[in-house]
Design an enzyme around this catalytic site. Sequence first.
Site, PDB file in Angstrom:
ATOM      1  CG  HIS A 154      72.581  14.467   2.308  1.00  0.00           C
ATOM      2  ND1 HIS A 154      71.393  14.633   1.585  1.00  0.00           N
ATOM      3  CD2 HIS A 154      73.512  14.220   1.563  1.00  0.00           C
ATOM      4  CE1 HIS A 154      71.575  14.370   0.550  1.00  0.00           C
ATOM      5  NE2 HIS A 154      72.942  14.224   0.216  1.00  0.00           N
ATOM      6  CG  ASP A 184      68.505  15.493   2.594  1.00  0.00           C
ATOM      7  OD1 ASP A 184      69.273  16.235   3.235  1.00  0.00           O
ATOM      8  OD2 ASP A 184      68.567  14.981   1.700  1.00  0.00           O
ATOM      9  CB  SER A 265      73.641  15.588  -2.802  1.00  0.00           C
ATOM     10  OG  SER A 265      73.162  14.048  -2.627  1.00  0.00           O
TER      11      SER A 265
END
Length: 418
Positions: A154, A184, A265
């Site tokens: 993402h 992901d 992230s």
Amino acid sequence: MNDEKNNSQLEKEKKSNKPNRLRFKGLMNTLAGGIIGSVLTITILPQTNFFEVAFSSSPLTAEQASSQSSQTNAVTVQKTAAGSGDAASASVIADMVEESSKSIVGIVNMQTQTENFRFSNGENNRSEAVESGSGTGVIYKINDKNAFIVTNNHVIEGAQEIAVTVYGGEKTTAELVGADPLTDIAVLKIDAKYVTAALEFGDSSTLRAGDTVLAIGNPLGLDLSNTVTQGIVSAVDRTVSVSTSAGNWDLNVIQTDAAINPGNSGGALVNTTGQVIGMNSLKIAEDGVEGLGFAIPSNDLVPIINEIMEKGQVERPYIGVGLANLEEVPQMYTQNLPNEIEGGVMVTNIDPGSAAAKAGLQVQDVIVSINDRKVENSADLRKYLYSELEIGETASLSIYRGSEKKSIEVFLTSNNSN
């Protein structure tokens, strides 16, 4: 399944048979709206989706990593106790962080933006690449030509260009090796001349609640690059339901109270010996909620990374349908179903030439079981299909076509062949 490819109707952030595995679904129903990843986010579902290294004082040097990669292309997990350095002195921890930070990069997702201008001679368009989001990446492998980076899908999804800033501030552009939206995970590569060290993966199966961990990343963007936060493993083997561009998925994660913020992230969750034991991916950001961050375990990362390196993607069984959870389908499309049917998924589209098309599935068919396993929603079907079945096998689907129940045999092909 074609819901990986037909997700325009779906929303957009390994096995473990341990008996103490906990599920978060109730909590997620309450707090899903507060989940954040990087500036680009992946979300924890409320279940209402519509239509859907061992440490030897430093990380690997470039020479060591190059030597290691010449023996095998596969990434491995180092079988060293993840918490073995928890009693290390503060100075040793600081030394470890200083060395580990050399393997952490900043990632910026650049996407094209078009602006319209009206001049006297008519309208003109001007397109330029602008920052769409930012995150973090971890250099885990170096060879003679390239350095390889793992990050969250993402973070880079939809990018026309992926800008990378390495330790020391030098900038370059990364090439996407491959990605798996469902788990992901994405792998990038850059020229090896930009980096000097790589981190190894530790064995996440040795983690226990209470082990000390540190998160290294770029919260809120590159201005705060290589920020380090410390915490503990709050729990292992958590499962959170997430909504991704490839559909809904139950993600196995490590829970930690180390501070994780937007931009973290794809960053490293390391143990006190400097091994990557997780990739920071999610957190709950809700009023009154603190210290709930989640990382994908290294033992789950490594197989996906290796498959991406080998094939460019993760190969899974493929049926070729788009799905909608039955509870989200307007009543006008379900009024002919028997009253006792409460769960299931409706076929919303079918890929021409796919296994589903060949088997005779039709739009508006309602799938209620696969191989006698009850299907409540699309996540149930997808989890069973990807976890229990193999390419080349035949799956038996129980469906309702209006009020009529049918059994349809579907030969599972590969998503790689479509």
